[in-house]
Design an enzyme around this catalytic site. Structure first.
Site, PDB file in Angstrom:
ATOM      1  N   LYS A  59       0.886  -1.219  -0.076  1.00 55.99           N
ATOM      2  CA  LYS A  59       0.006   0.057   0.124  1.00 55.99           C
ATOM      3  C   LYS A  59       0.924   1.238  -0.069  1.00 55.99           C
ATOM      4  O   LYS A  59       1.920   1.084   0.461  1.00 55.99           O
ATOM      5  CB  LYS A  59      -1.343  -0.041   1.095  1.00 55.99           C
ATOM      6  CG  LYS A  59      -2.285  -1.034   0.978  1.00 55.99           C
ATOM      7  CD  LYS A  59      -3.218  -0.831   1.810  1.00 55.99           C
ATOM      8  CE  LYS A  59      -4.321  -1.705   1.457  1.00 55.99           C
ATOM      9  NZ  LYS A  59      -5.505  -1.779   2.549  1.00 55.99           N
ATOM     10  N   ARG A  84      -3.536 -10.220   4.873  1.00 57.01           N
ATOM     11  CA  ARG A  84      -3.953 -10.041   3.457  1.00 57.01           C
ATOM     12  C   ARG A  84      -2.856  -9.724   2.524  1.00 57.01           C
ATOM     13  O   ARG A  84      -2.524  -8.708   2.557  1.00 57.01           O
ATOM     14  CB  ARG A  84      -5.354  -9.029   3.208  1.00 57.01           C
ATOM     15  CG  ARG A  84      -5.745  -9.244   1.976  1.00 57.01           C
ATOM     16  CD  ARG A  84      -7.203  -8.517   2.132  1.00 57.01           C
ATOM     17  NE  ARG A  84      -8.092  -8.572   0.511  1.00 57.01           N
ATOM     18  CZ  ARG A  84      -7.626  -7.814  -0.201  1.00 57.01           C
ATOM     19  NH1 ARG A  84      -6.907  -6.805  -0.150  1.00 57.01           N
ATOM     20  NH2 ARG A  84      -8.387  -7.800  -1.421  1.00 57.01           N
TER      21      ARG A  84
END
Length: 294
Positions: free
Chosen positions: A234, A271
Site C-alpha cells: 500500500k 492479506r
C-alpha cells in the site's frame, strides 16, 4: 495458541501463533497493484490453486477494485455493476471450489447480490470494504448462511473515504467504529466467532495514521477477535523509501512481522499479494522461535 473459526459446511479456518495468509486474487483490470494480471478466469483459478498448494490459509477473490480516490491513487477505481462483478468472480471461485472441498474461500465484495452468488458457489467468508455500513440484507444473508464476515474500516466508500475521514485519535476512533459495526453484525444474528476486524489501512487515513494503526493492532479489537491486516504494497508503505508499488516487498514483510508479534496472543490473517515470499518469511520466524519486536 490455536484458534479454529467455523465456516460454512464442514470447512474451518485454523489460525495459530503465526499469522495465516489470506492470498489476494484480484480478477480486475484496475486494482492498484495487480490489476489486469490475469487474462482469463482459468489463469486466475490456476494462480489460486498455486496459493493453496503453497500454504495460504484462505483465498480472497475480488471482482471490483476498491482502490480509493485520493492523492496516492489518483481518481480511484471505477464502479461496476453487480452482474459484471459476478461474471468476473464466479468462474474463478467455482473452479477453486471444484478443485478442493476443504479450501476456505472469501469473496471481496460490498454487494449482496455478489455475496449471495459467491456463497451459493461455495464461498465461506464475505470481506466487505465498507464494513462500517453493511447493508442489512447482506448482514442477514451472512447470518443465515453461517458464513464469516470481515468488517473493514472505511468511512464512506472507497471513492469518498478521504473526503469523509477526519480523526482526532485514529486508534481510539477506529476501534470504536469497528466495535459499533460488530454490535450491529451480532444483532443481525452473525455468530461472534465469525466476525473479523480489518483496520482499513489505506482507506481515508494519512501515512502517519496508517503506521499508528499498524503499531496498535492489539488495541483495535476486544480480546480474541481475529484481525485481518491488509498492508501489502500500500501507498503508506511507499513513503518509507519512495519505492513504487511493484517494489514494496521489504516494507510489506516488515508489516507482516508486526502482525506476527500480535498473532502470539490473538488470531491474525495478513492479506497479501506476495504469497510465497510471505509464507517463507513466516516459516523462518517459526524456526527462530518466539520473537519480540519490542
Amino acid at each position: 495458541m490455536l484458534r479454529v473459526l467455523p465456516l460454512t459446511g464442514a470447512r474451518v479456518l485454523s489460525l495459530g501463533s503465526v499469522p495465516g495468509v489470506m492470498a489476494i486474487l484480484n480478477v480486475t483490470p484496475d486494482s492498484f497493484s495487480d490489476g489486469g494480471r490475469f487474462a482469463s478466469a482459468e489463469a486466475a483459478a490456476e494462480e489460486g490453486a498455486r496459493y493453496a498448494e503453497l500454504g495460504a490459509a484462505i483465498i480472497d477473490i475480488g471482482g471490483e477494485s476498491t482502490r480509493p480516490r485520493g492523492k496516492s491513487y489518483e481518481e480511484g477505481a471505477r464502479e461496476i455493476s453487480s452482474n459484471e462483478e459476478i461474471t468476473r468472480v464466479l468462474p474463478v471461485l467455482s473452479s477453486l471450489r471444484r478443485a478442493s472441498a476443504s479450501l476456505p474461500l472469501s469473496v471481496d465484495t460490498r454487494r449482496v447480490e455478489v455475496a449471495r452468488a459467491a456463497l451459493d458457489a461455495g464461498a465461506d467468508m464475505v470481506n466487505i470494504v465498507t464494513g462500517l455500513d453493511v447493508p442489512a440484507d447482506l448482514l442477514e444473508l451472512v447470518a443465515n448462511r453461517g458464513a464469516a464476515i470481515v468488517l473493514n474500516h472505511c468511512r464512506g466508500t472507497p471513492s469518498s473515504t478521504f473526503e469523509e475521514s477526519s480523526f482526532t485519535d485514529v486508534v481510539a476512533e477506529v476501534a470504536a467504529d469497528l466495535a459499533a459495526a460488530r454490535t450491529r453484525a451480532l444483532s443481525s444474528g452473525i455468530r461472534a466467532e465469525n466476525i473479523l476486524f480489518d483496520p482499513g489501512l489505506g482507506f481515508g487515513k494519512t501515512p502517519e495514521q496508517n503506521f499508528a494503526l499498524l503499531g496498535a493492532l492489539d488495541r483495535l479489537a476486544p480480546p480474541g477477535v481475529p484481525l485481518v491486516v491488509g498492508a501489502s504494497r500500500k501507498a503508506f508503505l511507499g513513503t518509507v523509501a519512495g519505492a513504487p508499488v511493484s517494489d514494496r516487498l521489504p516494507e510489506s514483510l516488515a508489516a507482516a512481522a508486526v502482525c506476527a508479534e500480535v498473532a502470539r496472543t490473538r488470531p491474525v490473517l495478513v492479506r497479501i499479494h506476495d504469497v510465497a515470499e510471505t509464507l517463507r518469511f513466516f516459516a523462518a520466524l517459526g524456526r527462530a522461535g518466539p520473537l519480540s519486536l519490542t
